[in-house]
Write a protein that holds these residues in place. Structure first.
Motif, PDB file in Angstrom:
ATOM      1  N   ALA A   1      34.919  54.950  51.149  1.00  0.00           N
ATOM      2  CA  ALA A   1      34.037  54.129  51.986  1.00  0.00           C
ATOM      3  C   ALA A   1      33.520  52.936  51.186  1.00  0.00           C
ATOM      4  O   ALA A   1      33.488  51.803  51.684  1.00  0.00           O
ATOM      5  CB  ALA A   1      32.868  54.968  52.499  1.00  0.00           C
ATOM      6  N   LYS A   2      33.140  53.179  49.954  1.00  0.00           N
ATOM      7  CA  LYS A   2      32.608  52.110  49.107  1.00  0.00           C
ATOM      8  C   LYS A   2      33.668  51.037  48.849  1.00  0.00           C
ATOM      9  O   LYS A   2      33.377  49.838  48.914  1.00  0.00           O
ATOM     10  CB  LYS A   2      32.105  52.691  47.788  1.00  0.00           C
ATOM     11  N   GLU A   3      34.891  51.453  48.571  1.00  0.00           N
ATOM     12  CA  GLU A   3      35.979  50.488  48.360  1.00  0.00           C
ATOM     13  C   GLU A   3      36.223  49.673  49.626  1.00  0.00           C
ATOM     14  O   GLU A   3      36.403  48.457  49.553  1.00  0.00           O
ATOM     15  CB  GLU A   3      37.263  51.216  47.947  1.00  0.00           C
ATOM     16  N   TYR A   4      36.219  50.350  50.758  1.00  0.00           N
ATOM     17  CA  TYR A   4      36.451  49.656  52.023  1.00  0.00           C
ATOM     18  C   TYR A   4      35.356  48.612  52.279  1.00  0.00           C
ATOM     19  O   TYR A   4      35.639  47.455  52.580  1.00  0.00           O
ATOM     20  CB  TYR A   4      36.507  50.659  53.189  1.00  0.00           C
ATOM     21  N   LEU A   5      34.110  49.029  52.154  1.00  0.00           N
ATOM     22  CA  LEU A   5      32.996  48.126  52.434  1.00  0.00           C
ATOM     23  C   LEU A   5      32.879  47.013  51.388  1.00  0.00           C
ATOM     24  O   LEU A   5      32.481  45.896  51.713  1.00  0.00           O
ATOM     25  CB  LEU A   5      31.694  48.918  52.541  1.00  0.00           C
ATOM     26  N   ASN A   6      33.244  47.303  50.148  1.00  0.00           N
ATOM     27  CA  ASN A   6      33.195  46.270  49.105  1.00  0.00           C
ATOM     28  C   ASN A   6      34.199  45.155  49.365  1.00  0.00           C
ATOM     29  O   ASN A   6      34.024  44.040  48.867  1.00  0.00           O
ATOM     30  CB  ASN A   6      33.419  46.876  47.720  1.00  0.00           C
ATOM     31  N   ARG A   7      35.242  45.433  50.141  1.00  0.00           N
ATOM     32  CA  ARG A   7      36.199  44.368  50.488  1.00  0.00           C
ATOM     33  C   ARG A   7      35.488  43.251  51.245  1.00  0.00           C
ATOM     34  O   ARG A   7      35.762  42.077  51.024  1.00  0.00           O
ATOM     35  CB  ARG A   7      37.342  44.910  51.347  1.00  0.00           C
ATOM     36  N   VAL A   8      34.569  43.622  52.129  1.00  0.00           N
ATOM     37  CA  VAL A   8      33.816  42.630  52.894  1.00  0.00           C
ATOM     38  C   VAL A   8      32.932  41.823  51.947  1.00  0.00           C
ATOM     39  O   VAL A   8      32.882  40.595  52.006  1.00  0.00           O
ATOM     40  CB  VAL A   8      32.950  43.299  53.982  1.00  0.00           C
ATOM     41  N   ARG A   9      32.256  42.515  51.059  1.00  0.00           N
ATOM     42  CA  ARG A   9      31.373  41.862  50.081  1.00  0.00           C
ATOM     43  C   ARG A   9      32.155  40.902  49.190  1.00  0.00           C
ATOM     44  O   ARG A   9      31.723  39.779  48.947  1.00  0.00           O
ATOM     45  CB  ARG A   9      30.718  42.965  49.252  1.00  0.00           C
ATOM     46  N   LYS A  10      33.313  41.334  48.731  1.00  0.00           N
ATOM     47  CA  LYS A  10      34.144  40.482  47.879  1.00  0.00           C
ATOM     48  C   LYS A  10      34.665  39.275  48.644  1.00  0.00           C
ATOM     49  O   LYS A  10      34.728  38.168  48.092  1.00  0.00           O
ATOM     50  CB  LYS A  10      35.308  41.286  47.289  1.00  0.00           C
ATOM     51  N   GLN A  11      35.030  39.464  49.901  1.00  0.00           N
ATOM     52  CA  GLN A  11      35.508  38.337  50.710  1.00  0.00           C
ATOM     53  C   GLN A  11      34.408  37.296  50.883  1.00  0.00           C
ATOM     54  O   GLN A  11      34.673  36.099  50.901  1.00  0.00           O
ATOM     55  CB  GLN A  11      36.023  38.814  52.068  1.00  0.00           C
ATOM     56  N   ASN A  12      33.170  37.754  50.973  1.00  0.00           N
ATOM     57  CA  ASN A  12      32.050  36.828  51.065  1.00  0.00           C
ATOM     58  C   ASN A  12      32.005  35.929  49.825  1.00  0.00           C
ATOM     59  O   ASN A  12      31.788  34.725  49.933  1.00  0.00           O
ATOM     60  CB  ASN A  12      30.739  37.600  51.222  1.00  0.00           C
ATOM     61  N   TYR A  13      32.229  36.513  48.648  1.00  0.00           N
ATOM     62  CA  TYR A  13      32.248  35.720  47.414  1.00  0.00           C
ATOM     63  C   TYR A  13      33.442  34.766  47.386  1.00  0.00           C
ATOM     64  O   TYR A  13      33.324  33.643  46.911  1.00  0.00           O
ATOM     65  CB  TYR A  13      32.260  36.622  46.181  1.00  0.00           C
ATOM     66  N   VAL A  14      34.570  35.201  47.903  1.00  0.00           N
ATOM     67  CA  VAL A  14      35.754  34.326  47.976  1.00  0.00           C
ATOM     68  C   VAL A  14      35.435  33.101  48.830  1.00  0.00           C
ATOM     69  O   VAL A  14      35.756  31.971  48.456  1.00  0.00           O
ATOM     70  CB  VAL A  14      36.977  35.097  48.539  1.00  0.00           C
TER      71      VAL A  14
END
Length: 142
Positions: free
Chosen positions: A3-16
């Motif tokens: 779940a953490k890996e999945y949700l962190n994708r959104v967070r990382k995309q925000n930084y991108v």
């Protein structure tokens, strides 16, 4: 995928997206500096065509930013729908604050009136709930 890996994708995309926007701003500023310099000088027509080429490249940067935003929006819509399926609203709130809004832990704890330790416990329980609800979906993600 957890779940953490999945949700962190959104967070990382925000930084991108943020980095792409910064890069666009820098390139735009550089081009405007070139334009200002070329307007102050009386030079042959080749400078104008060079400047036009720079604007075409600026458009490519802009298109990249738009594409990254589209990706982020799609990811947020999907993640928000998945978070909304968790039965506990407090758990939803911590996941939403952290992964959708990209809020720092200190602020999440303060906003939700939890201690530092308490917010991490709540977050852990929220991730477990997310995995219980979406385990089969997470297993398919790569």
């Amino acid at each position: 995928m957890t779940a953490k890996e999945y949700l962190n994708r959104v967070r990382k995309q925000n930084y991108v997206v943020r980095q792409a926007e910064k890069e666009l701003t820098m390139v735009k500023s550089d081009i405007l500096s070139l334009k200002a310099a070329s307007l102050s000088e009386k030079v042959s027509g080749t400078k104008e065509s060079d400047l036009a080429d720079k604007y075409v490249k600026l458009e490519k940067y802009f298109d990249k930013v738009i594409a990254e935003w589209d990706t982020l929006i799609d990811m947020r819509i999907e993640a928000k729908a998945m978070i909304a399926m968790i039965p506990d609203e407090t758990q939803q709130a911590v996941l939403y604050a952290r992964y959708i809004n990209c809020t720092e832990w200190e602020q999440v704890a303060a906003d939700m009136h939890y201690s530092w330790k308490g917010i991490f416990k709540l977050h852990g329980r929220a991730l477990q709930s997310f995995e219980r609800v979406h385990g089969s979906t997470l297993a398919k993600c790569v």
